[in-house]
Scaffold this motif. Structure first.
Motif, PDB file in Angstrom:
ATOM      1  N   ARG A 214      80.331   9.387  36.046  1.00  0.00           N
ATOM      2  CA  ARG A 214      78.989   9.875  35.756  1.00  0.00           C
ATOM      3  C   ARG A 214      79.092  11.082  34.822  1.00  0.00           C
ATOM      4  O   ARG A 214      79.826  12.037  35.114  1.00  0.00           O
ATOM      5  CB  ARG A 214      78.322  10.272  37.076  1.00  0.00           C
ATOM      6  N   VAL A 215      78.363  11.054  33.691  1.00  0.00           N
ATOM      7  CA  VAL A 215      78.415  12.159  32.740  1.00  0.00           C
ATOM      8  C   VAL A 215      77.008  12.657  32.442  1.00  0.00           C
ATOM      9  O   VAL A 215      76.022  11.934  32.587  1.00  0.00           O
ATOM     10  CB  VAL A 215      79.130  11.774  31.428  1.00  0.00           C
ATOM     11  N   TYR A 216      76.952  13.895  31.978  1.00  0.00           N
ATOM     12  CA  TYR A 216      75.681  14.584  31.737  1.00  0.00           C
ATOM     13  C   TYR A 216      75.640  15.084  30.314  1.00  0.00           C
ATOM     14  O   TYR A 216      76.557  15.764  29.857  1.00  0.00           O
ATOM     15  CB  TYR A 216      75.565  15.748  32.721  1.00  0.00           C
ATOM     16  N   PHE A 217      74.570  14.746  29.586  1.00  0.00           N
ATOM     17  CA  PHE A 217      74.312  15.292  28.258  1.00  0.00           C
ATOM     18  C   PHE A 217      73.306  16.423  28.429  1.00  0.00           C
ATOM     19  O   PHE A 217      72.198  16.193  28.917  1.00  0.00           O
ATOM     20  CB  PHE A 217      73.704  14.233  27.337  1.00  0.00           C
TER      21      PHE A 217
ATOM     22  N   GLU B 252      73.371  10.516  32.222  1.00  0.00           N
ATOM     23  CA  GLU B 252      72.090  11.192  32.411  1.00  0.00           C
ATOM     24  C   GLU B 252      71.910  12.159  31.249  1.00  0.00           C
ATOM     25  O   GLU B 252      72.754  13.030  31.024  1.00  0.00           O
ATOM     26  CB  GLU B 252      72.046  11.948  33.733  1.00  0.00           C
ATOM     27  N   MET B 253      70.820  12.001  30.503  1.00  0.00           N
ATOM     28  CA  MET B 253      70.569  12.846  29.341  1.00  0.00           C
ATOM     29  C   MET B 253      69.345  13.721  29.598  1.00  0.00           C
ATOM     30  O   MET B 253      68.246  13.229  29.824  1.00  0.00           O
ATOM     31  CB  MET B 253      70.356  12.002  28.083  1.00  0.00           C
ATOM     32  N   ARG B 254      69.559  15.026  29.576  1.00  0.00           N
ATOM     33  CA  ARG B 254      68.478  15.985  29.789  1.00  0.00           C
ATOM     34  C   ARG B 254      67.475  15.908  28.644  1.00  0.00           C
ATOM     35  O   ARG B 254      67.854  15.722  27.490  1.00  0.00           O
ATOM     36  CB  ARG B 254      69.108  17.380  29.889  1.00  0.00           C
ATOM     37  N   GLU B 255      66.195  16.094  28.952  1.00  0.00           N
ATOM     38  CA  GLU B 255      65.145  15.966  27.940  1.00  0.00           C
ATOM     39  C   GLU B 255      64.887  17.272  27.196  1.00  0.00           C
ATOM     40  O   GLU B 255      64.427  17.260  26.058  1.00  0.00           O
ATOM     41  CB  GLU B 255      63.845  15.485  28.590  1.00  0.00           C
ATOM     42  N   GLU B 256      65.162  18.419  27.826  1.00  0.00           N
ATOM     43  CA  GLU B 256      64.873  19.707  27.200  1.00  0.00           C
ATOM     44  C   GLU B 256      65.889  20.043  26.117  1.00  0.00           C
ATOM     45  O   GLU B 256      67.048  19.642  26.190  1.00  0.00           O
ATOM     46  CB  GLU B 256      64.853  20.824  28.241  1.00  0.00           C
ATOM     47  N   ASN B 257      65.442  20.838  25.132  1.00  0.00           N
ATOM     48  CA  ASN B 257      66.321  21.268  24.052  1.00  0.00           C
ATOM     49  C   ASN B 257      66.664  22.747  24.156  1.00  0.00           C
ATOM     50  O   ASN B 257      66.937  23.405  23.150  1.00  0.00           O
ATOM     51  CB  ASN B 257      65.673  20.981  22.694  1.00  0.00           C
ATOM     52  N   THR B 258      66.656  23.280  25.347  1.00  0.00           N
ATOM     53  CA  THR B 258      66.975  24.686  25.584  1.00  0.00           C
ATOM     54  C   THR B 258      68.325  24.804  26.280  1.00  0.00           C
ATOM     55  O   THR B 258      68.761  23.867  26.952  1.00  0.00           O
ATOM     56  CB  THR B 258      65.898  25.338  26.460  1.00  0.00           C
ATOM     57  N   PRO B 259      69.017  25.938  26.138  1.00  0.00           N
ATOM     58  CA  PRO B 259      70.301  26.112  26.822  1.00  0.00           C
ATOM     59  C   PRO B 259      70.150  26.023  28.334  1.00  0.00           C
ATOM     60  O   PRO B 259      69.109  26.364  28.892  1.00  0.00           O
ATOM     61  CB  PRO B 259      70.740  27.524  26.394  1.00  0.00           C
ATOM     62  N   LEU B 260      71.205  25.565  28.977  1.00  0.00           N
ATOM     63  CA  LEU B 260      71.213  25.494  30.435  1.00  0.00           C
ATOM     64  C   LEU B 260      71.206  26.897  31.039  1.00  0.00           C
ATOM     65  O   LEU B 260      71.821  27.821  30.503  1.00  0.00           O
ATOM     66  CB  LEU B 260      72.461  24.763  30.931  1.00  0.00           C
ATOM     67  N   LYS B 261      70.525  27.020  32.172  1.00  0.00           N
ATOM     68  CA  LYS B 261      70.588  28.250  32.950  1.00  0.00           C
ATOM     69  C   LYS B 261      71.812  28.205  33.853  1.00  0.00           C
ATOM     70  O   LYS B 261      72.397  27.143  34.073  1.00  0.00           O
ATOM     71  CB  LYS B 261      69.304  28.420  33.759  1.00  0.00           C
ATOM     72  N   ILE B 262      72.171  29.354  34.377  1.00  0.00           N
ATOM     73  CA  ILE B 262      73.430  29.449  35.122  1.00  0.00           C
ATOM     74  C   ILE B 262      73.458  28.501  36.321  1.00  0.00           C
ATOM     75  O   ILE B 262      74.472  27.853  36.605  1.00  0.00           O
ATOM     76  CB  ILE B 262      73.711  30.917  35.548  1.00  0.00           C
ATOM     77  N   GLY B 263      72.325  28.369  37.029  1.00  0.00           N
ATOM     78  CA  GLY B 263      72.272  27.456  38.169  1.00  0.00           C
ATOM     79  C   GLY B 263      72.438  26.008  37.749  1.00  0.00           C
ATOM     80  O   GLY B 263      73.061  25.212  38.465  1.00  0.00           O
ATOM     81  N   GLN B 264      71.887  25.658  36.584  1.00  0.00           N
ATOM     82  CA  GLN B 264      72.021  24.295  36.083  1.00  0.00           C
ATOM     83  C   GLN B 264      73.463  23.986  35.701  1.00  0.00           C
ATOM     84  O   GLN B 264      73.946  22.868  35.891  1.00  0.00           O
ATOM     85  CB  GLN B 264      71.094  24.100  34.879  1.00  0.00           C
ATOM     86  N   MET B 265      74.149  24.981  35.140  1.00  0.00           N
ATOM     87  CA  MET B 265      75.553  24.771  34.781  1.00  0.00           C
ATOM     88  C   MET B 265      76.417  24.606  36.014  1.00  0.00           C
ATOM     89  O   MET B 265      77.306  23.743  36.068  1.00  0.00           O
ATOM     90  CB  MET B 265      76.046  25.941  33.911  1.00  0.00           C
ATOM     91  N   ARG B 266      76.161  25.403  37.036  1.00  0.00           N
ATOM     92  CA  ARG B 266      76.916  25.253  38.281  1.00  0.00           C
ATOM     93  C   ARG B 266      76.672  23.885  38.905  1.00  0.00           C
ATOM     94  O   ARG B 266      77.600  23.223  39.391  1.00  0.00           O
ATOM     95  CB  ARG B 266      76.515  26.357  39.262  1.00  0.00           C
TER      96      ARG B 266
ATOM     97  N   MET C  86      76.753   4.403  22.996  1.00  0.00           N
ATOM     98  CA  MET C  86      78.216   4.394  23.033  1.00  0.00           C
ATOM     99  C   MET C  86      78.714   4.912  24.376  1.00  0.00           C
ATOM    100  O   MET C  86      79.634   4.343  24.984  1.00  0.00           O
ATOM    101  CB  MET C  86      78.777   5.249  21.899  1.00  0.00           C
ATOM    102  N   ALA C  87      78.108   5.984  24.854  1.00  0.00           N
ATOM    103  CA  ALA C  87      78.527   6.571  26.126  1.00  0.00           C
ATOM    104  C   ALA C  87      78.243   5.631  27.297  1.00  0.00           C
ATOM    105  O   ALA C  87      79.042   5.532  28.250  1.00  0.00           O
ATOM    106  CB  ALA C  87      77.822   7.904  26.343  1.00  0.00           C
ATOM    107  N   ARG C  88      77.122   4.913  27.236  1.00  0.00           N
ATOM    108  CA  ARG C  88      76.754   4.012  28.337  1.00  0.00           C
ATOM    109  C   ARG C  88      77.713   2.838  28.486  1.00  0.00           C
ATOM    110  O   ARG C  88      77.758   2.195  29.535  1.00  0.00           O
ATOM    111  CB  ARG C  88      75.329   3.503  28.130  1.00  0.00           C
ATOM    112  N   ALA C  89      78.475   2.566  27.438  1.00  0.00           N
ATOM    113  CA  ALA C  89      79.487   1.506  27.542  1.00  0.00           C
ATOM    114  C   ALA C  89      80.638   1.918  28.453  1.00  0.00           C
ATOM    115  O   ALA C  89      81.397   1.070  28.927  1.00  0.00           O
ATOM    116  CB  ALA C  89      80.013   1.161  26.149  1.00  0.00           C
ATOM    117  N   HIS C  90      80.753   3.221  28.707  1.00  0.00           N
ATOM    118  CA  HIS C  90      81.861   3.735  29.519  1.00  0.00           C
ATOM    119  C   HIS C  90      81.414   4.423  30.805  1.00  0.00           C
ATOM    120  O   HIS C  90      82.175   4.476  31.777  1.00  0.00           O
ATOM    121  CB  HIS C  90      82.672   4.755  28.700  1.00  0.00           C
TER     122      HIS C  90
END
Length: 318
Positions: free
Chosen positions: A3-6, A25-39, A17-21
Motif C-alpha cells: 500500500r502506497v500513499y501519494f 491512495e492519492m491525496r486530493e489536497e495540494n498543500t504540504p502535509l502536517k506533522i500528524g499526517q506525516m506520522r 503505473m503505480a496501480r500496476a504494482h
C-alpha cells in the motif's frame, strides 16, 4: 499488495503505473502535509511518494518506532526537507529523481536570465496595466545577453545544462565554482573562489545542490561583490540566498536585477520583494511541463517498486 500513499495529486498516467504494482491512495489536497499526517503516513503505508514541502523532520520520525513505511520516494531532486539520519535510524529508505528534472529546470534558468536582462516582467506589467505609450528608443532598456559572462555556482547536471545553453545559444563565456573540475564538451573556466565568480560574472546562476553549508551562501557580503550591472538567478533552493540582503541590494540598485523561482519560506514571498520592478518572480515552476512531471512520477514509482521488492532503488539517497 503493498500500500502506497501519494501526498499530492499526480498525472493519471503516473497513478496508473503505480496501480500496476500497489494499492494506491492519492491525496486530493495540494498543500504540504502536517506533522500528524506525516506520522500517520509512516504507520499506515508501506511507501510514501512525497513532495517538496512535506517536511519529514526528526520530530516526525521520533514517534515512529519500526514504522510500516520502508521508503520515502521524493518527487524531486532536493532532499533538504527530509532528515536523512532520522529516516535511516527508523529503517526508512529515501530516494529522489535527479535525472528527470535537468533539462526543464535549465530551461527555466534561461527564462529567468532573459526575463531579468530584458526587463520582460516590467514590460508585460506595463502592457497589462494599459500604461504602454507606444514604442520609443529609450523605453525599458535592458542588458544584452549574447557574449556576456555567466557564472554558475554548482556545476552538477542542471548547472552543466545551463552552461551548455549559455555557450551554444548565446555565445557566453562560462565560468563556474564547484567542488571539483568538470569535463564538458565546450570551453569553461573553473574559478578558485566564489568571490572571484561573483566579481567577474554578468549573470550569476545559483544551481548548487542544497546542503547544511549552503544556507545564506549568497548573503550581503556576497552580493556586494557583484557588479552593478549584474543579475542574480536562483533555480536551486530559496534559503541559499539571504532574501533580506537581496531585497536591500535590489532596492538600492547595487545589482541590476534578479530572477527567482524559489524562495526562503515558500509559498510566502515578502511584500518588499513583490513591490520591486527589477526582480522576476516565478512560482517554483522549474519542472512544470506535463512531460517532465510524468517522467518524474515514473522514476519515483520505480524507486518505490524496487525498494518494496527488496531491491536497491535506482536513486537511493540514504
Amino acid at each position: 499488495m503493498k500500500r502506497v500513499y501519494f501526498t499530492r495529486p499526480l498525472p493519471e498516467s503516473v497513478a496508473d503505473m503505480a496501480r500496476a504494482h500497489f494499492e494506491v491512495e492519492m491525496r486530493e489536497e495540494n498543500t504540504p502535509l502536517k506533522i500528524g499526517q506525516m506520522r500517520a503516513a509512516l504507520n499506515l503505508y508501506d511507501g510514501v511518494l512525497m513532495m517538496f514541502g512535506d517536511t519529514f523532520s526528526s520530530e516526525v520520525f521520533r514517534e515512529a518506532q519500526n514504522p510500516r513505511c520502508k521508503v520515502l520516494a521524493n518527487y524531486g531532486v532536493g532532499i533538504n526537507h527530509i532528515d536523512l539520519a532520522a529516516a535511516r535510524s527508523a529503517g526508512v529508505l529515501v530516494t529522489n529523481v535527479p535525472g528527470a528534472v535537468t533539462e526543464a529546470t535549465a530551461d527555466i534558468g534561461m527564462t529567468l536570465i532573459m526575463m531579468s536582462a530584458r526587463r520582460a516582467g516590467e514590460g508585460e506589467r506595463m502592457v497589462r496595466a494599459g500604461k504602454w505609450p507606444g514604442w520609443n528608443p529609450t523605453q525599458l532598456l535592458g542588458t544584452h545577453v549574447t557574449g556576456k559572462t555567466v557564472g554558475i555556482i554548482g556545476m552538477g547536471r542542471i548547472g552543466a545544462a545551463i552552461a551548455q545553453r549559455c555557450h551554444y545559444g548565446f555565445d557566453m563565456d562560462v565560468i563556474y565554482w564547484s567542488r571539483s573540475e568538470k569535463e564538458l564538451s565546450f570551453p569553461t573556466e573553473r574559478v578558485r573562489t566564489l568571490e572571484e565568480l561573483l566579481a567577474r560574472a554578468d549573470f550569476v546562476v545559483v544551481a548548487l545542490p542544497v546542503s547544511p553549508n549552503t544556507h545564506h551562501l549568497i548573503d550581503a557580503e556576497a552580493l556586494a561583490l557583484m557588479s552593478r550591472h549584474a543579475h542574480l538567478i536562483n533555480i536551486a533552493r530559496g534559503d541559499i540566498v539571504d532574501e533580506a540582503a537581496l531585497i536591500a541590494a535590489l532596492q538600492e540598485g547595487r545589482i541590476a536585477g534578479a530572477g527567482l523561482d524559489v524562495y526562503e519560506n515558500e509559498p510566502e514571498v515578502p511584500e518588499a520583494l513583490k513591490a520591486l520592478e527589477n526582480v522576476v518572480l516565478l512560482p517554483h515552476m522549474g519542472t512544470s511541463t506535463l512531460e517532465v512531471r510524468e517522467k518524474m512520477g515514473r522514476v519515483a514509482v520505480e524507486n518505490l517498486r524496487a525498494a518494496l521488492a527488496g531491491e536497491t532503488p535506482p536513486n537511493l539517497v540514504n
